[in-house]
Design an enzyme around this catalytic site. Structure first.
Site, PDB file in Angstrom:
ATOM      1  N   HIS A 372     -14.304 -20.089  -1.693  1.00  0.00           N
ATOM      2  CA  HIS A 372     -13.050 -20.602  -2.226  1.00  0.00           C
ATOM      3  C   HIS A 372     -11.846 -20.029  -1.481  1.00  0.00           C
ATOM      4  O   HIS A 372     -10.713 -20.111  -1.961  1.00  0.00           O
ATOM      5  CB  HIS A 372     -12.964 -20.296  -3.730  1.00  0.00           C
ATOM      6  CG  HIS A 372     -14.084 -20.942  -4.487  1.00  0.00           C
ATOM      7  ND1 HIS A 372     -13.992 -22.215  -4.983  1.00  0.00           N
ATOM      8  CD2 HIS A 372     -15.340 -20.519  -4.754  1.00  0.00           C
ATOM      9  CE1 HIS A 372     -15.140 -22.542  -5.563  1.00  0.00           C
ATOM     10  NE2 HIS A 372     -15.977 -21.524  -5.426  1.00  0.00           N
ATOM     11  N   LYS A 510      -3.640   8.078  16.547  1.00  0.00           N
ATOM     12  CA  LYS A 510      -3.587   9.351  15.801  1.00  0.00           C
ATOM     13  C   LYS A 510      -2.570  10.289  16.450  1.00  0.00           C
ATOM     14  O   LYS A 510      -1.759  10.923  15.762  1.00  0.00           O
ATOM     15  CB  LYS A 510      -4.958  10.046  15.811  1.00  0.00           C
ATOM     16  CG  LYS A 510      -5.989   9.442  14.890  1.00  0.00           C
ATOM     17  CD  LYS A 510      -7.252  10.328  14.923  1.00  0.00           C
ATOM     18  CE  LYS A 510      -8.431   9.638  14.256  1.00  0.00           C
ATOM     19  NZ  LYS A 510      -9.697  10.371  14.397  1.00  0.00           N
TER      20      LYS A 510
END
Ligand SMILES: O=P(O)(O)OC[C@H]1O[C@](O)(CO)[C@@H](O)[C@@H]1O
Length: 547
Positions: A372, A510
């Protein structure tokens, strides 16, 4: 082991390109079924705990023979043996890759004795903690990536086996909303924190651990030492952090392969020692299958070869995973790390740039929910996306539901399975414009030309899918399923000639985060690119606030 041949250096690579142009590109699965009544029987494969139906894929014997020849040229069998025997195949980090030793019989591996000792210690701790006499009702597991996804996915999948008095929570995001939403449900004296980090340097995990400890102390918790334990390969860093009870593991266990190690502690707490051993046993059975079964009948090999066929010859850029079991709804996220962190590489083992594609995008959602949302695109979009359906024959709810509820749940399970089969059928069959024109379409505009409408309502079909079937979602079956995926990722990585066991691509972001962070205090944008500077100013300027 000497470096194996890269796939594009094999003469079979060029043969496959020609084969694709002359045969593969036009291959029609519907025709293949029409030509061969035995196609399902010949293209479904049994492996421990699994049946895999490959028959709805764009593959036949000629293609498979070439792919198997490519695998042999790339030394797949030798590469596989090098992994199982602990050669340092993670070249850039100089490490062995021995997650299979975590589920092997102790006598079968050089690290067997230490693995067994570590496992027994963890299982004893888990069983003591899950005993109601411990007073613990809530376990908060703090970790991220490989130190989160595996345990979180497995605990969710095995929910019917979880001790009813226990609630397991998983906190990963550095976004404090993640932690706070969990903490507000808890009381310190009945809460156990597990801080999971292989390196014990990960920003998100350490931040959450510090905040959790602050909450624990603020809310009057006593005995931090008892209520905080760590699972890590950096025991020294955990001790420095102030955690005295640690469960250690080894650098030869990659983060995304670590749920079988002490990183699986929350799984063991949730389902108990015996069932954790069953999880390992399922994985062990798949390891044996992968190591010993001839390539032609070896499920991780076949799926890995299909991945190469689709990615490098058909040019498909993604694969969708649709588990028709609510318990497996985190499996796509888990597989994203397993596959994309492992095989999202652009240089070979010697650092030479690749001339071919590697990891596809892996994505998905539990069925029937995905139907859906994005299945529209799978059926009628411009991209062909192979879909992997996972069906489970028998439901298991833990407490046995009775009477009418039982009947209704059984009926729902039949609906679930029917949906699963219908989707793969629809992808394959499609619908011609002639068929569409002959059908009533009550919601269609009455003024629209019927030929135009038929073009909107037709489906190309011939869209490939694989269906994996488990008997029941037990710890053993889950172990086998995950190990199958680990090995399949190994196979495509081995052919691509890449190092599937490092992850340098996560480093740059990072490092930049660490250098940006101190600038937030003073809104210091000096030397930053205009976009980053503009965004930082906007984010930190309170005059934009609506409140
Ligand atoms: O377990 P650690 O060391 O905290 O790392 C967490 C995750 O971070 C990564 O290093 C990079 O995202 C993953 O490979 C790893 O699973």
């Amino acid at each position: 082991m000497s470096l194996p041949l890269r796939c594009d250096a094999s003469p079979v690579w060029a043969a496959l390109q020609t084969h694709y142009r002359n045969h593969g590109a036009q291959f029609d699965v519907r025709q293949a079924f029409a030509n061969d009544e035995q196609r399902f029987a010949r293209w479904s494969f049994k492996a421990p705990e699994l049946l895999a139906d490959l028959s709805k894929n764009r593959i036949d014997d000629a293609t498979l023979e070439l792919l198997l020849a490519l695998a042999r040229d790339c030394g797949l069998e030798a590469q596989r043996e090098a992994m199982f025997t602990g050669e340092p195949i993670n070249l850039t980090e100089g490490r062995a890759v021995l997650h299979t030793a975590l589920r092997a019989p102790a006598q079968a591996s050089p690290v067997g004795a230490e693995v067994a000792a570590s496992l027994q210690r963890m299982l004893a701790y888990a069983d003591a903690l899950r005993d109601p006499s411990s007073g613990i009702t809530d376990v908060v597991h703090i970790g991220i990536g490989g130190s989160d996804l595996g345990p979180a996915m497995a605990v969710q999948a095995l929910q019917p086996f979880v001790a009813p008095h226990l609630r397991l929570h998983f906190v990963s995001n550095v976004d404090g909303h993640d932690l706070f939403a969990v903490l507000r449900q808890l009381r310190p004296h009945s809460t156990q924190f597990v801080i999971a980090s292989k390196t014990f340097t990960t920003q998100e995990t350490l931040a959450n651990a510090l905040a959790a400890r602050a909450w624990f102390v603020q809310r009057g918790g006593s005995d931090v030492a008892r209520h905080f334990v760590a699972t890590t390969s950096n025991v020294a860093a955990a001790a420095e952090f102030g955690i005295s009870t640690t469960f250690g593991f080894w650098d030869w266990v990659g983060g995304r392969y670590s749920l079988w190690s002490v990183i699986g502690l929350p799984i063991a707490i949730a389902i108990g020692a015996q069932r954790f051993e069953e999880l390992l046993a399922g994985a062990r059975a798949m390891d044996e299958h992968f190591r010993r079964t001839p390539l032609r009948h070896n499920l991780p090999v076949l799926l890995g070869l299909l991945d190469v066929w689709y990615r490098n010859f058909h040019g498909y850029t993604s694969r969708s995973v649709a588990p028709y079991h609510q318990g497996l709804r985190r499996l796509p996220a888990y597989l994203q790390q397993l596959e994309m962190e492992s095989n999202g590489k652009r240089v070979d083992r010697e650092g030479h740039e690749l001339s071919y594609a590697t990891s596809p995008v892996v994505w998905g959602e539990a069925g029937t929910n995905g139907q859906h949302a994005y299945f529209q695109m799978l059926h009628q979009g411009t991209d062909v996306i192979p879909v992997e359906f996972i069906a489970v024959r028998q439901p298991y709810y833990g407490d046995a539901p009775q009477g009418e509820l039982r009947q209704r749940l059984d009926d729902q399970h039949r609906k679930l399975l029917a949906n699963c089969l219908a989707q793969s059928q629809a992808l394959m069959q499609g619908k011609s414009t002639a068929q569409a024109r002959g059908e009533a379409a009550p919601t269609a505009s009455p003024t629209l030309d019927p030929d135009v409408l038929a073009r909107h309502r037709s489906f190309p079909g011939n869209r490939p899918s694989t269906t994996l079937v488990l008997d029941q979602l037990t710890p053993r079956a889950l172990g086998a399923l995950i190990a199958m995926y680990e090995h399949r990722v190994f196979v495509s990585g081995a052919l691509w000639g890449i190092n599937s066991f490092d992850q340098w691509g996560v480093e740059l972001g990072k490092a930049l985060c660490n250098s940006l962070l101190p600038r937030f205090g003073s809104v210091d944008v000096a030397g930053l690119d205009a976009s980053t500077a503009g965004l930082m100013r906007y984010l930190l300027d309170s005059s934009h606030s609506q409140a």
